[in-house]
Design a protein around this motif. Structure first.
Motif, PDB file in Angstrom:
ATOM      1  N   PHE A 707       5.046  31.578  10.281  1.00 42.73           N
ATOM      2  CA  PHE A 707       5.321  33.009  10.084  1.00 42.73           C
ATOM      3  C   PHE A 707       5.141  33.418   8.614  1.00 42.73           C
ATOM      4  N   GLY A 708       5.697  32.644   7.696  1.00 48.18           N
ATOM      5  CA  GLY A 708       5.582  32.985   6.278  1.00 48.18           C
ATOM      6  C   GLY A 708       4.139  33.003   5.814  1.00 48.18           C
ATOM      7  N   HIS A 759       4.838  38.461  17.160  1.00 50.57           N
ATOM      8  CA  HIS A 759       5.065  37.724  18.403  1.00 50.57           C
ATOM      9  C   HIS A 759       5.775  36.397  18.137  1.00 50.57           C
ATOM     10  N   ARG A 760       5.363  35.712  17.093  1.00 46.77           N
ATOM     11  CA  ARG A 760       6.003  34.449  16.728  1.00 46.77           C
ATOM     12  C   ARG A 760       7.489  34.667  16.419  1.00 46.77           C
ATOM     13  N   MET A 761       7.774  35.726  15.618  1.00 48.77           N
ATOM     14  CA  MET A 761       9.164  35.976  15.255  1.00 48.77           C
ATOM     15  C   MET A 761       9.987  36.343  16.484  1.00 48.77           C
ATOM     16  N   ASP A 762       9.402  37.070  17.434  1.00 45.58           N
ATOM     17  CA  ASP A 762      10.139  37.423  18.646  1.00 45.58           C
ATOM     18  C   ASP A 762      10.473  36.171  19.448  1.00 45.58           C
ATOM     19  N   LEU A 763       9.516  35.260  19.587  1.00 45.29           N
ATOM     20  CA  LEU A 763       9.786  34.013  20.308  1.00 45.29           C
ATOM     21  C   LEU A 763      10.855  33.195  19.599  1.00 45.29           C
ATOM     22  N   TYR A 764      10.807  33.171  18.286  1.00 40.41           N
ATOM     23  CA  TYR A 764      11.808  32.401  17.531  1.00 40.41           C
ATOM     24  C   TYR A 764      13.195  33.001  17.697  1.00 40.41           C
ATOM     25  N   GLN A 765      13.289  34.327  17.694  1.00 37.21           N
ATOM     26  CA  GLN A 765      14.594  34.959  17.866  1.00 37.21           C
ATOM     27  C   GLN A 765      15.133  34.752  19.274  1.00 37.21           C
ATOM     28  N   GLN A 766      14.237  34.765  20.234  1.00 37.91           N
ATOM     29  CA  GLN A 766      14.705  34.509  21.594  1.00 37.91           C
ATOM     30  C   GLN A 766      15.275  33.090  21.727  1.00 37.91           C
ATOM     31  N   ASP A 778      10.810  41.272  10.254  1.00 39.01           N
ATOM     32  CA  ASP A 778      10.025  42.015  11.250  1.00 39.01           C
ATOM     33  C   ASP A 778       9.648  43.402  10.734  1.00 39.01           C
ATOM     34  N   GLY A 779      10.632  44.086  10.147  1.00 36.44           N
ATOM     35  CA  GLY A 779      10.354  45.416   9.619  1.00 36.44           C
ATOM     36  C   GLY A 779       9.321  45.389   8.497  1.00 36.44           C
ATOM     37  N   PHE A 780       9.415  44.381   7.622  1.00 41.65           N
ATOM     38  CA  PHE A 780       8.445  44.274   6.530  1.00 41.65           C
ATOM     39  C   PHE A 780       7.037  44.026   7.079  1.00 41.65           C
ATOM     40  N   GLU A 781       6.936  43.170   8.110  1.00 32.32           N
ATOM     41  CA  GLU A 781       5.619  42.894   8.693  1.00 32.32           C
ATOM     42  C   GLU A 781       5.060  44.135   9.380  1.00 32.32           C
ATOM     43  N   LEU A 782       5.910  44.891  10.036  1.00 31.03           N
ATOM     44  CA  LEU A 782       5.454  46.147  10.640  1.00 31.03           C
ATOM     45  C   LEU A 782       4.934  47.111   9.577  1.00 31.03           C
TER      46      LEU A 782
END
Length: 920
Positions: A707-708, A759-766, A778-782
């Motif tokens: 992600f980074g 998508h990666r961050m969403d899977l990690y949070q789940q 997430d907000g910064f990436e958006l």
């Protein structure tokens, strides 16, 4: 000790610099220790520490560098011919010695220039008489009035020889101010000398009759050429001031065994009594109607003094009119006799001391006179005079002449000392540091702004410390914004209006939300928006320069602050009020403390009336007030005098000559992005088994690992686009098409990378739960994805001047929308939803969330579980510190919850309960 220039008494510049550094370090360390002992946060202590160090440096360095700037200005004026400038030098170090040397040099140059102009006037005067005589003789020869016999030709030859002699003699006149002129002594027949002088004067056609009364046996020892000079000047002066047909009498005789006298008398109107004492001064004053330069009598008096005699005006006998000039000379002057000069102190010519002799010539020292217009007036012996004006060189820039005073403290007698005079408003060193990028012109002292900022600082010190984020902070921010709005020059511009709305909206989050981190982000972003509005910055670098101008204003505004402080001292009521208040406060504290400690009853009254302020609390409040008031004052200076941030730009990029020079590197990057997208598609469709078989990682480890790197790749893509735009040629339609296609493909693939990262961050949070940090990422990436879209739009239009401001507005919009969405409550709700779906809950993390999340946690979890998170005690602690000024919507909603504390039996079950739901 001189408080204006405290280090003037130190004789070494190295010692001054050492003391300056040591004092600054001590002041900074002392302030830092005080702030640390009082528990002041570091971001409050740091600006106060810097201000203390700069204040001590500014105070101690006063007078250290100003002479250098004055010397530069004075040297520039000397180059234009103005030698009147003087440097104010009060220090005893090397700079002060250099300043004194420059003042001495300026005085010497001024004296030399004055002597040069005096010499020109003297030469013109002395050459006029023999030239007029030769002209008259030649006219008589041409007209046939006289015949060219031997006597006439000898007269013409004598006049020509006299002209040659005068040239040498007048050059010797420059030695007058040097102190000594030698005499060529020989036996002189006075009668023959007078007859020759009268004969030369007779051919000038002045219409006067000369009468000679000189004994034939009067033989003296003298310099014959210089005595001829005396007689020529006296006869010429008498003839000019005698009526037509008047008689000029020349008489001489012995005056005792050692001296003799010479008198020249005319029948003119005489010498006015008010001019008698100045007729022998060079440029002496007299009746202006007769012509002449006023140097002839001065030279005659000088020659008499060279011989050890004197020349004076005496009253005519009773019943006679006219002027009588009487010279008394020794029969045998001493060959080493010199002309002594008493140095002037008022810009006049040297004052002669009749009869004073020396055996050695003093060192030549030019008269210390300021450059001025020299006016020569021949003092009459009766009748009008002639005036010749020699203009002084006009300086390039007008400025006040230094006032000269004589005999100052420690000055030698006769020495000219110049009073300290500022040199034409020398340019402050801060102006030279910032140059044309941030000039300051025409700013008057801002007393009102200073007092308003002081009031805001006091208000902040009273209402902000020891309170949570809420109404008080919002009020201080709004008051500061109103001050800047009234101060700014561009408050009617559309961008300024939009920026003001954004700033107020961002500041309102400190009332709507209790999360301190959100308030910090909102205030920092509001500062960027504010500085952009104050400086009218448009480009990326100009936005950065505008942001940097706020802290730099603390240095750039020091000259204006100094002028403002000086202006307050001229308002008679300000400092008396300040002094009275300070003295009254000290008296109240001292005597009140003594009486309160000496009498229990008085002490109880004082304790009831006076609030208790701990020393640490007062220190903390001072730091808060200083930082808030100082920050507003610095921003006010930016609003008054914004820097020219539009000049902070990159050099104009030079496009490459061949398109493939930029297409090939960008094409390789595009190819790498395509390969990455293919790999992502393989991982997405291959599933967990494919990822584990290919990489040896679980899918959760796989998505967390990159992600980074994907976020960094997004940022680098924006930098790549900016570089390609600078280097790509756009002169033809084909060049522009290639640019749009290449960068459009790169930006489109970057959007795929952004989607993959999200998508990666969403899977990690789940898999591992939701946290504020993950949501912020997430907000910064958006936001980066939105920037890529804006870059695409700019690429289509091939115009991106609006991009920096659009990025700033979008960032503010993200923060506002995120703040209104209550991110802490959102994170808490996602964790509760995960608990309800999986039975797993990170209770320790929920405990770290603030009041904004408390209602969500209470309503979403069972009572025994939410109580085990220790919410009741946290709510009670925060409620104790609430008042009207610290009101906040988030804390107010939390305080309205009815959460009963656990019983002892319920509390004993909390460890087991929390362990059963903890995240594995």
């Amino acid at each position: 000790m001189n408080t204006d220039r405290p280090l003037d008494g130190i004789r070494s510049i190295k010692a001054k610099l050492g003391l300056l550094v040591a004092a600054s370090i001590v002041a900074a360390s002392l302030v830092s220790v005080i702030g640390d002992r009082a528990g002041v946060p570091g971001w409050f202590t740091l600006p106060v520490t810097i201000a203390a160090a700069l204040g001590v440096t500014q105070w101690l360095s006063r007078g250290m560098t100003s002479p250098l700037r004055e010397m530069t200005a004075a040297a520039s004026r000397m180059a234009t011919g103005d030698y009147s400038r003087r440097v104010t030098a009060t220090s005893a170090d090397e700079v002060g010695v250099l300043a004194d040397a420059l003042n001495t040099m300026a005085a010497d140059l001024a004296g030399a220039d004055q002597q040069r102009r005096q010499l020109v006037a003297t030469v013109s005067h002395e050459l006029r008489t023999p030239l007029a005589a030769q002209q008259a003789l030649l006219e008589n020869l041409v007209d046939g009035v006289v015949r060219p016999d031997d006597a006439v030709l000898r007269t013409a030859l004598a006049q020509a020889e006299r002209l040659g002699t005068l040239v040498g003699d007048l050059l010797d006149l420059s030695r007058v101010d040097g102190g000594r002129t030698p005499l060529a002594l020989a036996a002189v027949d006075v009668r023959a000398l007078v007859d020759g002088a009268v004969a030369e004067a007779g051919v000038s056609r002045r219409g006067t009759v000369h009468v000679v009364d000189v004994p034939d046996d009067l033989i003296v020892t003298a310099d014959a050429a210089r005595l001829e000079q005396v007689l020529a000047n006296l006869l010429d002066n008498a003839a000019r001031h005698s009526p037509s047909g008047g008689r000029v009498t020349v008489s001489a005789g012995p005056d005792g065994p050692d001296r003799w006298w010479l008198v020249v008398a005319d029948e003119g109107s005489g010498i006015p009594p008010e001019h008698v004492h100045r007729i022998f001064d060079r440029f002496g004053s007299g009746d202006d109607a007769g012509g002449g330069t006023g140097i002839g009598l001065a030279i005659a008096s000088w020659v008499c003094e060279l011989h050890g005699g004197s020349l004076a005006a005496v009253s005519p006998p009773t019943g006679q009119v006219g002027a009588r000039l009487r010279a008394v000379l020794p029969r045998s002057p001493v060959s080493t006799q010199a002309y002594a000069v008493e140095r002037p102190t008022d810009g006049a010519v040297p004052t002669r001391v009749p009869g004073q002799t020396t055996t050695e010539a003093p060192a030549e020292t030019p008269a210390e006179t300021p450059a001025e217009t020299a006016t020569e007036t021949a003092t009459p012996t009766g009748g009008p005079t002639e005036e010749t004006t020699v203009p002084a060189p006009v300086p390039a820039a007008a400025g006040p002449d230094p006032a000269a005073t004589t005999g100052g403290p420690g000055a030698a007698p006769g020495h000219t000392a110049y009073a300290p005079v500022p040199v034409g408003a020398p340019k402050p060193v801060i102006d030279s540091i910032f140059g044309d990028l941030w000039p300051e012109t025409g700013l008057a002292p801002q007393v009102r702004l200073l007092l308003v900022c002081l009031g805001v600082g006091v208000l902040s010190a009273v209402v902000l410390p020891y309170r949570g984020i809420g109404v008080a902070l919002f009020g201080v921010l709004v008051v500061g914004g109103v001050v800047l709005w009234r101060t700014a020059r561009r408050h009617s511009a559309r961008w300024t209006v939009l920026s003001s709305i954004l700033c107020v909206s961002l500041a309102s989050l400190c009332v709507l939300r209790a999360a301190e981190w959100l308030t910090v982000v909102a205030v920092m972003l509001g500062v960027v928006v504010l500085t952009t509005a104050l400086t009218d910055a448009k480009g990326l670098l100009s936005l950065c320069a505008g942001l940097a101008s706020w802290p730099l204003a603390a240095v750039r505004g020091l000259p204006l602050l100094g002028r403002t402080m000086s202006a307050t001292s001229r308002i008679h009521v300000v400092w008396p009020i300040v002094r009275t208040a300070a003295i009254s406060l000290v008296a109240l504290v001292v005597f009140g403390g003594l009486f309160a400690s000496g009498d229990a009853v008085f002490g109880s009254w004082a304790q009831a009336l006076v609030p208790h302020f701990a020393w640490d609390g007062l220190t903390f409040r001072f730091f808060v007030g200083f930082v808030m008031g100082g920050a507003l004052l610095a921003a006010g200076y930016v609003a008054l005098n914004p820097p020219r941030v539009e000049r902070v730009t990159l050099p104009q990029g030079r496009p490459v000559e061949r398109p493939w020079e930029w297409v090939v590197p960008v094409g390789l990057v595009v190819a790498l992005f395509v390969a990455f997208v293919v790999a992502q598609a393989a991982a997405l469709f291959g599933g967990h088994d494919y990822v584990q078989r290919t990489t040896g990682l679980t899918y959760a480890e796989y998505v967390h690992q990159g992600f980074g790197q994907l976020t960094a790749a997004t940022v680098l893509t924006l930098a790549t686009v900016a570089l390609a735009v600078r280097k790509a040629p756009r002169s033809t339609a084909r060049d522009r098409l290639v640019l749009r296609v290449a960068l459009g493909a790169l930006c489109g693939l970057t959007l795929v990378v952004v989607a993959s990262a999200l998508h990666r961050m969403d899977l990690y949070q789940q898999a591992y739960g939701f946290t504020l940090l993950r949501v912020l990422v997430d907000g910064f990436e958006l936001w980066l994805g939105l920037l890529v879209v804006l870059v695409l739009v700019a690429g289509v239009r091939l115009s991106g001047w609006w991009l920096p401001r659009a990025a700033l507005v979008s960032a503010a919009a993200f923060v506002l929308v995120g703040g209104l969405a209550n991110p802490e409550a959102w994170v808490a709700q996602r964790n509760i939803d995960r608990y309800q779906a999986t039975g797993m809950l990170d209770g320790s993390y929920l405990r770290t969330l603030g009041p904004d999340a408390t209602p969500t946690i209470v309503s979403g979890l069972p009572r025994e579980l939410s109580a085990c998170i220790d919410l009741p005690s946290a709510i009670a602690v925060r409620a104790e510190r609430e008042d009207l000024l610290s009101w906040n919507l988030g804390r107010s909603r939390e305080a309205g919850l009815d959460v009963a504390p656990l019983t002892q039996q319920e509390a004993s079950r909390c460890p087991e309960l929390m362990s059963s739901v903890s995240t594995r």
